[in-house]
Design a protein around this motif. Structure first.
Motif, PDB file in Angstrom:
ATOM      1  N   MET A 106      -0.345 -15.454  32.086  1.00 34.00           N
ATOM      2  CA  MET A 106      -1.418 -16.269  32.664  1.00 34.00           C
ATOM      3  C   MET A 106      -2.574 -16.407  31.666  1.00 34.00           C
ATOM      4  O   MET A 106      -3.744 -16.462  32.037  1.00 34.00           O
ATOM      5  CB  MET A 106      -1.916 -15.742  34.025  1.00 34.00           C
TER       6      MET A 106
ATOM      7  N   THR B  22       1.024 -23.868  38.824  1.00 30.17           N
ATOM      8  CA  THR B  22      -0.234 -23.136  38.641  1.00 30.17           C
ATOM      9  C   THR B  22      -1.412 -24.116  38.530  1.00 30.17           C
ATOM     10  O   THR B  22      -2.275 -24.150  39.404  1.00 30.17           O
ATOM     11  CB  THR B  22      -0.164 -22.211  37.399  1.00 30.17           C
ATOM     12  N   ASN B  26      -3.768 -25.214  41.571  1.00 21.04           N
ATOM     13  CA  ASN B  26      -5.186 -24.878  41.452  1.00 21.04           C
ATOM     14  C   ASN B  26      -6.060 -26.110  41.733  1.00 21.04           C
ATOM     15  O   ASN B  26      -7.072 -26.027  42.435  1.00 21.04           O
ATOM     16  CB  ASN B  26      -5.451 -24.338  40.040  1.00 21.04           C
ATOM     17  N   HIS B  58       5.202 -17.887  39.966  1.00 16.44           N
ATOM     18  CA  HIS B  58       4.369 -18.827  39.212  1.00 16.44           C
ATOM     19  C   HIS B  58       2.876 -18.566  39.379  1.00 16.44           C
ATOM     20  O   HIS B  58       2.067 -19.275  38.789  1.00 16.44           O
ATOM     21  CB  HIS B  58       4.620 -20.262  39.690  1.00 16.44           C
ATOM     22  N   THR B  60       1.359 -19.370  41.991  1.00 19.40           N
ATOM     23  CA  THR B  60       0.868 -20.513  42.777  1.00 19.40           C
ATOM     24  C   THR B  60      -0.125 -20.037  43.832  1.00 19.40           C
ATOM     25  O   THR B  60      -1.130 -20.689  44.103  1.00 19.40           O
ATOM     26  CB  THR B  60       2.053 -21.221  43.480  1.00 19.40           C
ATOM     27  N   ALA B  63      -3.345 -19.327  42.145  1.00 12.66           N
ATOM     28  CA  ALA B  63      -3.947 -20.579  41.670  1.00 12.66           C
ATOM     29  C   ALA B  63      -4.585 -21.372  42.816  1.00 12.66           C
ATOM     30  O   ALA B  63      -5.703 -21.890  42.687  1.00 12.66           O
ATOM     31  CB  ALA B  63      -2.890 -21.424  40.972  1.00 12.66           C
ATOM     32  N   ARG B  79      -6.007 -15.226  37.460  1.00 16.11           N
ATOM     33  CA  ARG B  79      -5.078 -14.102  37.668  1.00 16.11           C
ATOM     34  C   ARG B  79      -5.684 -13.015  38.578  1.00 16.11           C
ATOM     35  O   ARG B  79      -4.964 -12.197  39.120  1.00 16.11           O
ATOM     36  CB  ARG B  79      -4.588 -13.540  36.333  1.00 16.11           C
TER      37      ARG B  79
END
Lengths: 292, 224
Positions: A106, B22, B26, B58, B60, B63, B79
């Motif tokens: 990330m 992601t 977001n 992912h 997700t 996000a 994160r």
């Protein structure tokens, strides 16, 4: 000054004596009204972030739940032995792996065209810039060529793994990178589109099957193959080898292949390597149960 | 001419690992925060298709939540979204759902505000970080967050559109795209205006003084 297809892009280049990057910069300027200098500046920021991600994993312990440390292993090998696929290729692949390790953690990357395929273009560009002493100015132009080709694919097909499988992600990235290399090495717009067509065909049918739904495996190594595929496709096009099927028809074929893929092979982790016993075991170890 | 910018293809700059799962997720969260326009107390993300199957891997979930908290796709705080939400006292839930024949990366967001209003927003992540908002409070809509967007919720009546556009014109704001949605004549309607310039809050406040307009929300451009 728009273009929708590869044919229109080539006509634009022929009528104005442009390379694809000229046409793409014109397109962006006309579409947004933003000055060309500002467009170049913004791309320079992206180039800088690409370079950082392509080398960050060499000096940092990063990775995701499955991958981590691969780029360093490859780097140690090409620095200490004679790599089997030559130094340019080995370096390129190590940059692709680093970018994907940053992505998995990330960390900050440039989606090119997607995050799942973000390793290919930086890898190809950075490795070539070192082996052929290419300036940042020319790298920037090359990035606009990759965008121009990507815009055509996005207009006429898809870049999404969930819609078109990995061929739409790594396949497109590889095609875009191949075209960029051709123009940076002095090839013509026609040769650039031949390189893109060859690269896209070589990865056609590639399914999207991430283990445990993570953009790590097989994604990382597919970015490596996308990188090498871009370089060999560009090599062929620069030698005057053409794609038997024109770029636009290849893009359409890729789209149709994507649409005919079952849902299990389009980023759902229900098929392909994601459905193997080993993958299921990894999934259970990470999440405590099988998520798919 | 198409809607793609060169920076859709070499970009966005984002935190990994997936542009559609992601960055796109977001952006849906971020835009939803601005559609709601007031503090959210509790949010449920209903995840459809590929979102449902792979959201944990992912990020997700992180996000979407980070978007609701106001983070943009290149923010490395994504994160830590769960910790951020806990700090802000926002409760959150994730559920799988089958929304039928929609894009595989679709989420329905149900957000409850501190003033006890509930908002339901549906958005799809359509690839490369691009998104589409397709429904607000059960009304079908269509916009993508690439432009500064004004959404007015008003009672359908003659002259309302011209009064809205007059105020934008007074502020020298150029309209790029405009779409009007309503289900029944004379009832609730949504006007979605995408503009070239940023819209000052003062313009939205002026719009809210018009009796037929219940709310006017500004969604900042988020084409990073």
């Amino acid at each position: 000054m728009g273009f929708f297809t590869g044919k229109e892009l080539l006509e634009l280049c022929q009528n104005n004596k442009y390379q694809i990057y000229d046409a793409t910069i014109e397109y962006e300027n006309e579409k947004t009204g933003i000055a060309k200098e500002a467009i170049l500046e913004r791309m320079m920021i992206n180039l800088k972030i690409m370079k950082e991600a392509a080398t960050r994993a060499f000096s940092e312990e990063i990775g995701g739940k499955i991958i981590g440390g691969e780029s360093r292993k490859l780097r140690e090998r090409y620095e200490n032995t004679k790599p089997v696929c030559g130094n340019t290729m080995a370096r390129a692949v190590s940059y692709a792996l680093s970018t994907m390790e940053v992505n998995a953690s990330m960390g900050k990357i440039v989606a090119a065209p997607t995050a799942g395929s973000c390793g290919v273009i930086p890898a190809v560009f950075l490795s070539l810039s070192e082996s052929h002493q290419i300036s940042d100015e020319l790298l920037l132009k090359g990035l606009f060529t990759t965008s121009g080709v990507g815009i055509v694919i996005a207009n006429n097909a898809t870049l999404s793994g969930a819609q078109g499988g990995c061929q739409a992600e790594v396949g497109s990235a590889s095609a875009m990178a191949a075209a960029g290399v051709v123009e940076m090495m002095g090839g013509t717009p026609e040769q650039a589109l031949h390189a893109a067509a060859i690269a896209l065909k070589n990865l056609m049918g590639l399914v999207c099957d991430p283990i445990a739904g993570l953009v790590e495996a097989p994604c990382t190594k597919r970015n490596a193959i996308g990188t090498s595929n871009a370089l060999i496709s560009a090599e062929m096009a620069l030698a005057g080898i053409t794609s038997v099927v024109p770029f636009d028809e290849v893009v359409e074929a890729m789209y149709k292949v994507g649409l005919s893929m079952p849902c299990s092979l389009r980023e759902t982790s229900l098929g392909g390597v994601a459905a193997t016993p080993t993958a299921k075991k990894i999934e259970k170890e990470i999440f405590g149960y099988n998520i798919t | 001419m198409t809607s793609y910018s060169v920076f859709d293809l070499i970009g966005p700059v984002m935190v990994g690992p997936s542009s559609s799962h992601t960055a796109g997720a977001n952006r849906i969260g971020y835009i939803s925060k601005h559609i709601v326009g007031e503090e959210i107390e509790d949010v449920t993300f209903y995840l459809h298709g590929s979102f449902a199957k792979t959201h944990k891997g992912h990020g997700t979930d992180k996000a979407l939540l980070a978007g609701i908290l106001g983070c943009l796709p290149d923010d490395e705080k994504i994160r830590d979204a769960f910790e951020l939400a806990d700090q802000e006292g926002l409760t959150y839930h994730f559920e799988e759902i089958d929304l039928g024949d929609v894009h595989p990366n679709t989420t329905k967001i149900v957000a409850k505000t501190k003033t006890n209003h509930t908002w339901t927003i549906i958005g799809s992540s359509i690839g490369g970080g691009k998104i589409k908002i397709t429904s607000i409070n059960n009304m079908e809509v269509d916009f993508d967050g690439e432009f500064t967007t004004l959404i007015t919720d008003h009672t359908d009546c003659p002259g309302i559109v011209s009064r809205i556009t007059k105020i934008l014109s007074d502020y020298h704001i150029n309209i790029a795209f405009m779409k009007l949605f309503r289900e029944v004549k004379g009832r609730e309607a949504l006007l979605i205006i995408e503009t070239d310039e940023d819209i000052p809050r003062a313009a939205a406040d002026e719009l809210e003084k018009i009796e037929a307009i219940h709310s006017s929300k500004i969604i900042p451009k988020c084409n990073i």
